[in-house]
Design a protein around this motif. Sequence first.
Motif, PDB file in Angstrom:
ATOM      1  N   THR A   1       0.836  -1.211   0.000  1.00 39.73           N
ATOM      2  CA  THR A   1       0.000   0.000   0.000  1.00 39.73           C
ATOM      3  C   THR A   1       0.864   1.250   0.000  1.00 39.73           C
ATOM      4  N   GLY A   2       1.901   1.271   0.849  1.00 36.91           N
ATOM      5  CA  GLY A   2       2.795   2.422   0.901  1.00 36.91           C
ATOM      6  C   GLY A   2       3.545   2.625  -0.401  1.00 36.91           C
ATOM      7  N   GLY A   3       3.985   1.519  -1.027  1.00 38.08           N
ATOM      8  CA  GLY A   3       4.693   1.628  -2.300  1.00 38.08           C
ATOM      9  C   GLY A   3       3.821   2.199  -3.398  1.00 38.08           C
ATOM     10  N   ILE A   4       2.576   1.737  -3.468  1.00 36.22           N
ATOM     11  CA  ILE A   4       1.644   2.270  -4.465  1.00 36.22           C
ATOM     12  C   ILE A   4       1.370   3.746  -4.202  1.00 36.22           C
ATOM     13  N   SER A   5       1.256   4.101  -2.925  1.00 35.05           N
ATOM     14  CA  SER A   5       1.029   5.504  -2.571  1.00 35.05           C
ATOM     15  C   SER A   5       2.210   6.370  -2.987  1.00 35.05           C
ATOM     16  N   CYS A   6       3.435   5.842  -2.866  1.00 32.73           N
ATOM     17  CA  CYS A   6       4.623   6.580  -3.319  1.00 32.73           C
ATOM     18  C   CYS A   6       4.538   6.876  -4.809  1.00 32.73           C
ATOM     19  N   ILE A   7       4.162   5.866  -5.569  1.00 32.86           N
ATOM     20  CA  ILE A   7       4.126   5.997  -7.029  1.00 32.86           C
ATOM     21  C   ILE A   7       3.119   7.059  -7.470  1.00 32.86           C
ATOM     22  N   PHE A   8       1.970   7.097  -6.800  1.00 36.69           N
ATOM     23  CA  PHE A   8       0.906   8.011  -7.203  1.00 36.69           C
ATOM     24  C   PHE A   8       0.861   9.278  -6.348  1.00 36.69           C
ATOM     25  N   SER A   9       1.937   9.576  -5.659  1.00 40.64           N
ATOM     26  CA  SER A   9       1.983  10.785  -4.826  1.00 40.64           C
ATOM     27  C   SER A   9       1.849  12.033  -5.690  1.00 40.64           C
ATOM     28  N   ASN A  10       1.008  12.967  -5.260  1.00 40.42           N
ATOM     29  CA  ASN A  10       0.861  14.232  -5.985  1.00 40.42           C
ATOM     30  C   ASN A  10       1.563  15.385  -5.282  1.00 40.42           C
ATOM     31  N   SER A  11       2.314  15.083  -4.234  1.00 37.20           N
ATOM     32  CA  SER A  11       3.115  16.093  -3.541  1.00 37.20           C
ATOM     33  C   SER A  11       4.277  15.405  -2.849  1.00 37.20           C
ATOM     34  N   PHE A  12       5.310  16.194  -2.567  1.00 37.30           N
ATOM     35  CA  PHE A  12       6.462  15.604  -1.887  1.00 37.30           C
ATOM     36  C   PHE A  12       6.098  15.154  -0.482  1.00 37.30           C
ATOM     37  N   LEU A  13       5.219  15.879   0.198  1.00 42.06           N
ATOM     38  CA  LEU A  13       4.799  15.495   1.542  1.00 42.06           C
ATOM     39  C   LEU A  13       4.137  14.125   1.532  1.00 42.06           C
ATOM     40  N   MET A  14       3.263  13.897   0.567  1.00 41.84           N
ATOM     41  CA  MET A  14       2.607  12.595   0.448  1.00 41.84           C
ATOM     42  C   MET A  14       3.636  11.504   0.177  1.00 41.84           C
ATOM     43  N   PHE A  15       4.615  11.812  -0.661  1.00 41.69           N
ATOM     44  CA  PHE A  15       5.674  10.853  -0.962  1.00 41.69           C
ATOM     45  C   PHE A  15       6.469  10.500   0.292  1.00 41.69           C
ATOM     46  N   ALA A  16       6.855  11.507   1.072  1.00 44.59           N
ATOM     47  CA  ALA A  16       7.661  11.278   2.273  1.00 44.59           C
ATOM     48  C   ALA A  16       6.896  10.466   3.312  1.00 44.59           C
ATOM     49  N   ILE A  17       5.609  10.776   3.489  1.00 47.31           N
ATOM     50  CA  ILE A  17       4.794  10.023   4.448  1.00 47.31           C
ATOM     51  C   ILE A  17       4.633   8.575   3.999  1.00 47.31           C
ATOM     52  N   SER A  18       4.428   8.386   2.700  1.00 47.71           N
ATOM     53  CA  SER A  18       4.297   7.032   2.168  1.00 47.71           C
ATOM     54  C   SER A  18       5.573   6.243   2.395  1.00 47.71           C
ATOM     55  N   ARG A  19       6.711   6.894   2.201  1.00 44.10           N
ATOM     56  CA  ARG A  19       7.998   6.229   2.429  1.00 44.10           C
ATOM     57  C   ARG A  19       8.180   5.853   3.893  1.00 44.10           C
ATOM     58  N   PHE A  20       7.637   6.641   4.785  1.00 44.42           N
ATOM     59  CA  PHE A  20       7.699   6.320   6.212  1.00 44.42           C
ATOM     60  C   PHE A  20       7.036   4.972   6.486  1.00 44.42           C
ATOM     61  N   PHE A  21       5.856   4.776   5.912  1.00 47.42           N
ATOM     62  CA  PHE A  21       5.142   3.520   6.144  1.00 47.42           C
ATOM     63  C   PHE A  21       5.796   2.355   5.398  1.00 47.42           C
ATOM     64  N   VAL A  22       6.392   2.632   4.248  1.00 49.56           N
ATOM     65  CA  VAL A  22       7.140   1.589   3.553  1.00 49.56           C
ATOM     66  C   VAL A  22       8.311   1.129   4.403  1.00 49.56           C
TER      67      VAL A  22
END
Length: 450
Positions: A182-203
């Motif tokens: 779920t976190g990896g998919i969220s990273c791929i479809f992130s529409n902002s750097f903040l969303m990307f960083a948070i997704s990476r946290f859960f990954v």
Amino acid sequence: MPDTERKEPCLEARYCQKDLMDLVKGNGPWQWSILIMAIICAIPSGSNNFSMTFIAPNVDHWCGRPPGTNISVQNWKESSLPPHDKQCSRYKFINISESSEGDGGNASRETISCNSWEYDYSIYSSTIVSKWNLVCDREWLISMSKSIFIAGVFLSSTLFAYLTDKFGRKPLILVSNVLAITGGISCIFSNSFLMFAISRFFVAAAVSATDHAATVLVIETVSPEYRSPYYCGISLAYLAGALELPLIAWWLRDWIWIESLLILPSVLLLATCWLLPESPRWLLSQKKAEEALEILSRAAKRNELDISDIKLKEMVKNLKEPKDDENVGIRILDLFKSELRLRTFVMWFIWCATTFTYYGISYNTNELAGNPFINFALYFTIEIPATILVLIAIQYKGRRKSLAAGLTVAGMACLLIYLIPEGTFKPSFHHADSLWNRKHNRWGAGATST
């Protein structure tokens, strides 16, 4: 000795062992199958830990040309960008034309900060650096994202470790894999750097928790004398996950596709997670003897041991067990009692020092001159003989002496860095590889990002 104090003898001499797993053969096909699953768990941990090296690499960049201009990149750099800072500033007043070369077209030497950038796409077709303009005064966000990732690893070592002990190894592996995907998919479809960083946290939390839980499961399903070799195998799998990164990055050159491929091991593990058994030791500690005996029975059959369930149950009972009140009231604060306090602080210091050094070097192979893919691969290839050497040293010299020797060598190597002349390994955006230096390749020489 009075009869009342005599211990019941083992039913058969070959089963008179000190460890639970010796009853079903502590090293056999059953354990090998679990090791294979643990290796699959370790690969995503190694690859995701260092993926920022290739999805946020050093990329040459410069102030972007105004929209609608036809001036070439070379003329733009020569006429409109200050020589000392082409990456983050440009002249305030410029005369944009193909004929304006040198400084003849400039009405002023006054400079202003860039409001858009262009990037060199000769190596990577897409990075998060170009996607979110993580350059100049935003460059610190790359380091912050790495720190956020490490915070996720810390979460897996604390909260997830507690959950592993509370709910079992297998459920944690299952849930963590779902979270990793779920976190990896969220990273791929992130529409902002903040969303990307948070997704990476859960990954980070998910893949580390999966790796840790699988490692504990392996250690608890083999006999003590085989734990070091099995752990060495998992460590090599972690390195394999890191070593696949330069190959994937060299092949794909696009951060979205790199992230997509890193999810695949977690998907594979999720599809085969049902093959994993629960730890018999954990089940016995949770008073789930019947479930533990059922798993031990399957393990014995897989390891080609002919033991009836009744006999196995009797042998488990004959093992020496701790007193009922022996482990009552054990808390984290017990690590700070007088007999353990010094060791706890020493281990914390060693762990922090080695972790800072290790990640500091690992995350910055891009700072070295030359081919970034080869630099990264060579760095982690060195760890393969080092891991094997550690296994041999532990078996013959013990952990304490091996740790002392390793820290001494590492400290001396870090000090020797000061003897290297400054600028010897200065990075450059212009590499010698002809593939990268082609003036016109399949991705073009540059593109504008606003």
